[in-house]
Design a protein around this motif. Sequence first.
Motif, short mmCIF file in Angstrom:
data_model
loop_
_atom_site.label_atom_id
_atom_site.label_comp_id
_atom_site.label_asym_id
_atom_site.label_seq_id
_atom_site.Cartn_x
_atom_site.Cartn_y
_atom_site.Cartn_z
N THR A 242 0.85 -1.20 0.00
CA THR A 242 0.00 0.00 0.00
C THR A 242 0.88 1.24 0.00
OG1 THR A 242 -1.62 -1.22 1.29
CG2 THR A 242 -1.92 1.16 1.16
N VAL A 243 0.79 2.03 -1.07
CA VAL A 243 1.65 3.21 -1.15
C VAL A 243 0.93 4.48 -0.69
CG1 VAL A 243 3.12 2.29 -2.99
CG2 VAL A 243 1.09 3.62 -3.59
N GLY B 32 -9.07 12.91 3.97
CA GLY B 32 -7.66 13.07 3.64
C GLY B 32 -6.99 11.76 3.30
N MET C 103 0.60 9.29 1.89
CA MET C 103 1.38 8.34 1.09
C MET C 103 2.74 8.12 1.73
SD MET C 103 1.77 10.74 -2.27
CE MET C 103 0.07 10.90 -2.57
P1 HAM Z 1 -1.84 4.65 7.09
O1 HAM Z 1 -2.55 3.70 6.22
O2 HAM Z 1 -1.54 4.20 8.46
O3 HAM Z 1 -2.76 5.96 7.14
O4 HAM Z 1 -0.50 5.14 6.42
C1 HAM Z 1 -0.50 5.75 5.14
C2 HAM Z 1 0.66 5.26 4.33
O5 HAM Z 1 1.89 5.44 5.04
C3 HAM Z 1 0.64 3.77 4.03
O6 HAM Z 1 -0.19 3.50 2.92
C4 HAM Z 1 2.10 3.50 3.72
O7 HAM Z 1 2.40 3.87 2.39
C5 HAM Z 1 2.81 4.43 4.68
N1 HAM Z 1 3.24 3.67 5.87
C6 HAM Z 1 2.51 3.37 6.96
N2 HAM Z 1 3.24 2.68 7.86
C7 HAM Z 1 4.46 2.53 7.33
C8 HAM Z 1 5.69 1.91 7.76
N3 HAM Z 1 5.79 1.33 8.96
N4 HAM Z 1 6.77 1.95 6.93
C9 HAM Z 1 6.69 2.57 5.73
N5 HAM Z 1 5.57 3.18 5.27
C10 HAM Z 1 4.47 3.17 6.05
C11 HAM Z 1 -2.46 7.06 7.84
O8 HAM Z 1 -1.40 7.27 8.37
C12 HAM Z 1 -3.57 8.11 7.83
N6 HAM Z 1 -3.15 9.23 8.69
C13 HAM Z 1 -3.88 8.54 6.43
C14 HAM Z 1 -4.96 9.57 6.36
C15 HAM Z 1 -4.78 10.91 6.25
N7 HAM Z 1 -6.25 9.35 6.43
C16 HAM Z 1 -6.90 10.50 6.38
N8 HAM Z 1 -6.03 11.46 6.29
#
Ligand code: HAM
Length: 424
Positions: free
Chosen positions: A280-281, A303, A306
């Motif tokens: 998931t990017v 929101g 990425m």
């Molecule tokens: P999330 O799905 O937890 O959503 O993270 C968004 C993106 O951050 C993921 O799709 C991935 O690309 C990247 N990501 C997450 N964890 C890792 C990790 N441990 N290592 C590398 N990449 C990572 C959120 O964080 C929400 N705040 C998104 C959002 C914004 N929803 C509404 N507004």
Amino acid sequence: MTKSIQAIRGMHDVLPDQSALWQFVERRIAAVLGGYGYREIRMPILEMTELFKRSIGEVTDIVEKEMYSFDDRNGDSLTLRPEGTAGCVRAAMEHGLLHNQIQRLWYQGPMFRHERPQKGRYRQFHQIGVETFGLSGPDIDAELILVTARIWKAIGIDGLELQLNTLGTTEERAAYRGELVGYFEAHADLLDDDSRRRLHSNPLRILDSKNAAMREMLDAAPTLTDHLGDESRAHFEFVCQALDDVGVPFTINPRLVRGLDYYSRTVFEWVTDRLGAQGTVCAGGRYDGLVPQLGGKPTPAVGFAMGLERLVAVIQEGDPRAGECAADLYLVLLGDAARREGLVLAEQVRDALPGLELVCNCGGGGVKAQFKRADRSGARFALVLGDTEIQEDRIVLKPLRSDDDQVSVRRDTLVDNLKERFAH
Ligand code: HAM
């Protein structure tokens, strides 16, 4: 011998030969966001632990086991931000950005989660995130997805799959949740430990389980779609229609529930099979309930964020040399007089050709050593200044990437000569 200290597991340095690609990605994304009227907000990396507990949800992986939390010297519990949405909402509320206003905001920076490191999953990673406030209609949900689609074009990524789902309103989800718990209870013998633990706290997350032994049972579980009211249905249909209209293909994935609790209605993820398990990017969705949950007035919000490590990896997977950068000119300086004169000359060239990358040989060295450095810099030409050139008021221009002959030019014609060669 003293053991040298290494970086913390799951936390990486971005080395100089990588940073040009990072800058390219960051700049292009910022330009796309600017083009849609989004403005940058910068928040602290540390927030009160309570903020994340109240927003992301007490019974989520992030809050239960992944946060870097500690008591500071005053005894306050602080946490390195595991994501940006909570801090963005906090900042927007605190500075009165939400009162009868529409906000289109974006942020970037490091996030921290104590996950098990593997390819594409780190303990410090970087996100660019976008949050909009004050817009309840499905048009903004669609716009956000269109922004992401344009970002892929701007950074040269194709072949990502867009998955879309709706989680309905809190009330619709509550009704569904009751039915789902009943279904899982009837199949309790098939649930793994994790799912059993979540049965009453967060049953929707069970649907997201990757446990193959539970697959069949999960596939037959009731779906939220049957519990959606007319408004939620129409909202989702609008988003799907808008994407069709613009020509952005998507797949509806009824199992897409997201790992954070604050979502309602539209949720989406961009995924790729090119990165292994961590595909998931980009992910996001609507979270109309979060602002009031954090003590603000009801404010619609949507929101996404990425993961930059994953985007960079996708680009490099397609082009391993992406972002490699090279100097334009390397100034070879032979002898003491040239070493002094070279600094003056280099400044003159930089004044006349500000966009050019010129590396001046510092630290002396013989002809051979200096040309080796020139070659390593990737420069197209070496400028060579020695005693003879200084006496004759000339300079030698030697092509490094072709078999063309070197030429000796008069110093006062050098700038024009370079302008011609580097006219793009
Ligand atoms: P999330 O799905 O937890 O959503 O993270 C968004 C993106 O951050 C993921 O799709 C991935 O690309 C990247 N990501 C997450 N964890 C890792 C990790 N441990 N290592 C590398 N990449 C990572 C959120 O964080 C929400 N705040 C998104 C959002 C914004 N929803 C509404 N507004």
